[in-house]
Design a protein around this motif. Structure first.
Motif, PDB file in Angstrom:
ATOM      1  N   THR A 139       0.465  -1.068  -0.056  1.00  0.00           N
ATOM      2  CA  THR A 139      -0.214  -0.289  -0.183  1.00  0.00           C
ATOM      3  C   THR A 139       1.283   1.113   0.173  1.00  0.00           C
ATOM      4  N   LEU A 140       2.012   1.025   1.042  1.00  0.00           N
ATOM      5  CA  LEU A 140       2.963   2.454   0.531  1.00  0.00           C
ATOM      6  C   LEU A 140       3.881   1.744   0.443  1.00  0.00           C
ATOM      7  N   GLY A 141       4.808   3.081   0.003  1.00  0.00           N
ATOM      8  CA  GLY A 141       6.599   2.670  -0.342  1.00  0.00           C
ATOM      9  C   GLY A 141       6.835   2.166  -1.952  1.00  0.00           C
ATOM     10  N   THR A 142       7.748   1.621  -1.660  1.00  0.00           N
ATOM     11  CA  THR A 142       7.994   1.313  -2.712  1.00  0.00           C
ATOM     12  C   THR A 142       8.975  -0.776  -3.255  1.00  0.00           C
ATOM     13  N   SER A 143       8.432  -1.498  -3.854  1.00  0.00           N
ATOM     14  CA  SER A 143       8.306  -2.889  -3.555  1.00  0.00           C
ATOM     15  C   SER A 143       9.469  -3.257  -5.066  1.00  0.00           C
ATOM     16  N   ILE A 144       9.525  -4.706  -4.918  1.00  0.00           N
ATOM     17  CA  ILE A 144      10.395  -4.647  -6.325  1.00  0.00           C
ATOM     18  C   ILE A 144       9.172  -6.167  -6.541  1.00  0.00           C
ATOM     19  N   SER A 145       9.234  -7.044  -7.523  1.00  0.00           N
ATOM     20  CA  SER A 145       8.575  -8.269  -7.591  1.00  0.00           C
ATOM     21  C   SER A 145      10.065  -9.088  -8.343  1.00  0.00           C
ATOM     22  N   LEU A 146       9.806 -10.186  -7.269  1.00  0.00           N
ATOM     23  CA  LEU A 146      11.566 -11.089  -7.685  1.00  0.00           C
ATOM     24  C   LEU A 146      10.721 -12.659  -8.382  1.00  0.00           C
ATOM     25  N   ASP A 147       9.723 -12.042  -8.982  1.00  0.00           N
ATOM     26  CA  ASP A 147       8.875 -13.226  -9.615  1.00  0.00           C
ATOM     27  C   ASP A 147      10.060 -13.938 -11.371  1.00  0.00           C
ATOM     28  N   GLU A 148      10.219 -12.891 -11.758  1.00  0.00           N
ATOM     29  CA  GLU A 148      11.753 -13.251 -12.717  1.00  0.00           C
ATOM     30  C   GLU A 148      12.471 -14.200 -12.091  1.00  0.00           C
ATOM     31  N   ILE A 149      12.944 -13.396 -10.588  1.00  0.00           N
ATOM     32  CA  ILE A 149      14.134 -14.007 -10.998  1.00  0.00           C
ATOM     33  C   ILE A 149      14.279 -14.944 -10.077  1.00  0.00           C
ATOM     34  N   ARG A 150      12.864 -15.455  -8.958  1.00  0.00           N
ATOM     35  CA  ARG A 150      13.180 -16.379  -8.938  1.00  0.00           C
ATOM     36  C   ARG A 150      12.547 -17.497  -9.685  1.00  0.00           C
ATOM     37  N   ALA A 151      12.427 -17.692 -11.165  1.00  0.00           N
ATOM     38  CA  ALA A 151      12.322 -18.442 -10.812  1.00  0.00           C
ATOM     39  C   ALA A 151      13.304 -19.214 -11.843  1.00  0.00           C
ATOM     40  N   LEU A 186      22.718  -9.439 -15.932  1.00  0.00           N
ATOM     41  CA  LEU A 186      22.539  -9.142 -16.812  1.00  0.00           C
ATOM     42  C   LEU A 186      21.682  -8.257 -16.346  1.00  0.00           C
ATOM     43  N   LYS A 187      20.625  -7.831 -16.081  1.00  0.00           N
ATOM     44  CA  LYS A 187      20.041  -7.084 -15.224  1.00  0.00           C
ATOM     45  C   LYS A 187      20.374  -5.949 -14.826  1.00  0.00           C
ATOM     46  N   MET A 188      21.322  -5.935 -13.844  1.00  0.00           N
ATOM     47  CA  MET A 188      21.673  -5.048 -12.443  1.00  0.00           C
ATOM     48  C   MET A 188      22.996  -4.833 -13.369  1.00  0.00           C
ATOM     49  N   THR A 192      31.716 -15.213  -4.952  1.00  0.00           N
ATOM     50  CA  THR A 192      31.630 -14.632  -3.544  1.00  0.00           C
ATOM     51  C   THR A 192      29.858 -15.028  -2.984  1.00  0.00           C
ATOM     52  N   ILE A 193      29.153 -14.570  -4.326  1.00  0.00           N
ATOM     53  CA  ILE A 193      27.747 -14.081  -4.533  1.00  0.00           C
ATOM     54  C   ILE A 193      27.160 -15.154  -4.923  1.00  0.00           C
ATOM     55  N   LEU A 194      27.436 -16.486  -5.862  1.00  0.00           N
ATOM     56  CA  LEU A 194      27.418 -17.679  -5.672  1.00  0.00           C
ATOM     57  C   LEU A 194      27.395 -18.618  -4.514  1.00  0.00           C
ATOM     58  N   ASN A 195      28.744 -18.642  -3.589  1.00  0.00           N
ATOM     59  CA  ASN A 195      28.636 -19.112  -2.459  1.00  0.00           C
ATOM     60  C   ASN A 195      27.730 -19.372  -1.897  1.00  0.00           C
ATOM     61  N   GLN A 224      16.625 -13.385  -3.363  1.00  0.00           N
ATOM     62  CA  GLN A 224      16.732 -12.361  -2.138  1.00  0.00           C
ATOM     63  C   GLN A 224      17.953 -11.892  -1.864  1.00  0.00           C
ATOM     64  N   ARG A 225      18.166 -13.010  -2.077  1.00  0.00           N
ATOM     65  CA  ARG A 225      20.286 -12.939  -1.314  1.00  0.00           C
ATOM     66  C   ARG A 225      21.080 -12.362  -2.228  1.00  0.00           C
ATOM     67  N   ALA A 226      20.694 -12.832  -3.298  1.00  0.00           N
ATOM     68  CA  ALA A 226      21.668 -12.950  -4.208  1.00  0.00           C
ATOM     69  C   ALA A 226      21.284 -11.050  -4.800  1.00  0.00           C
ATOM     70  N   VAL A 227      19.699 -10.937  -4.977  1.00  0.00           N
ATOM     71  CA  VAL A 227      19.731  -9.107  -5.352  1.00  0.00           C
ATOM     72  C   VAL A 227      20.100  -8.516  -4.394  1.00  0.00           C
ATOM     73  N   TYR A 228      19.775  -8.487  -3.141  1.00  0.00           N
ATOM     74  CA  TYR A 228      20.943  -7.973  -2.044  1.00  0.00           C
ATOM     75  C   TYR A 228      21.933  -7.982  -2.364  1.00  0.00           C
ATOM     76  N   LEU A 229      22.646  -9.187  -2.076  1.00  0.00           N
ATOM     77  CA  LEU A 229      24.674  -8.475  -1.907  1.00  0.00           C
ATOM     78  C   LEU A 229      24.564  -7.656  -3.422  1.00  0.00           C
ATOM     79  N   VAL A 230      24.033  -8.148  -4.818  1.00  0.00           N
ATOM     80  CA  VAL A 230      24.622  -7.463  -5.385  1.00  0.00           C
ATOM     81  C   VAL A 230      23.840  -5.645  -5.685  1.00  0.00           C
ATOM     82  N   ALA A 231      22.717  -5.525  -5.435  1.00  0.00           N
ATOM     83  CA  ALA A 231      22.324  -3.950  -4.957  1.00  0.00           C
ATOM     84  C   ALA A 231      23.407  -3.609  -3.987  1.00  0.00           C
ATOM     85  N   THR A 232      23.821  -3.617  -3.006  1.00  0.00           N
ATOM     86  CA  THR A 232      24.283  -3.445  -1.481  1.00  0.00           C
ATOM     87  C   THR A 232      25.957  -3.608  -1.958  1.00  0.00           C
TER      88      THR A 232
END
Length: 87
Positions: A10-22, A39-41, A53-56, A71-79
């Motif tokens: 309802t508020l704020g920003t969110s992302i859909s992880l459907d494609e990445i989860r697939a 490729l995406k990020m 590192t991320i793969l491990n 979730q973990r992989a996206v977090y590690l790339v984004a940070t």
């Protein structure tokens, strides 16, 4: 903004992880997930050290939980410092 009641957002920003989860679901080795995030990020510029590192970390999560892997992989790339410079 199209607010979806199914996602309970309802508020704020969110992302859909459907494609990445697939990607995480499709390949238990984690390579397809890392390739997709590269490729995406990172536009194909992820270093071998960052990739390993991320793969491990991804491989510490059971393949039966692809959402947590994503979730973990996206977090590690984004940070990562490489992403912060790249964007």
């Amino acid at each position: 903004i199209n607010i979806s009641p199914e996602r309970r957002v309802t508020l704020g920003t969110s992302i859909s992880l459907d494609e990445i989860r697939a990607h995480a679901e499709a390949d238990p080795t984690g390579n397809q997930l890392i390739d997709a995030l590269d490729l995406k990020m990172m536009h194909g510029t992820m270093s071998a050290q960052m990739r390993n590192t991320i793969l491990n970390v991804v491989l510490t999560v059971p393949a039966t939980n692809p959402l947590l892997r994503a979730q973990r992989a996206v977090y590690l790339v984004a940070t990562s410092s490489q992403y912060q410079v790249q964007r």
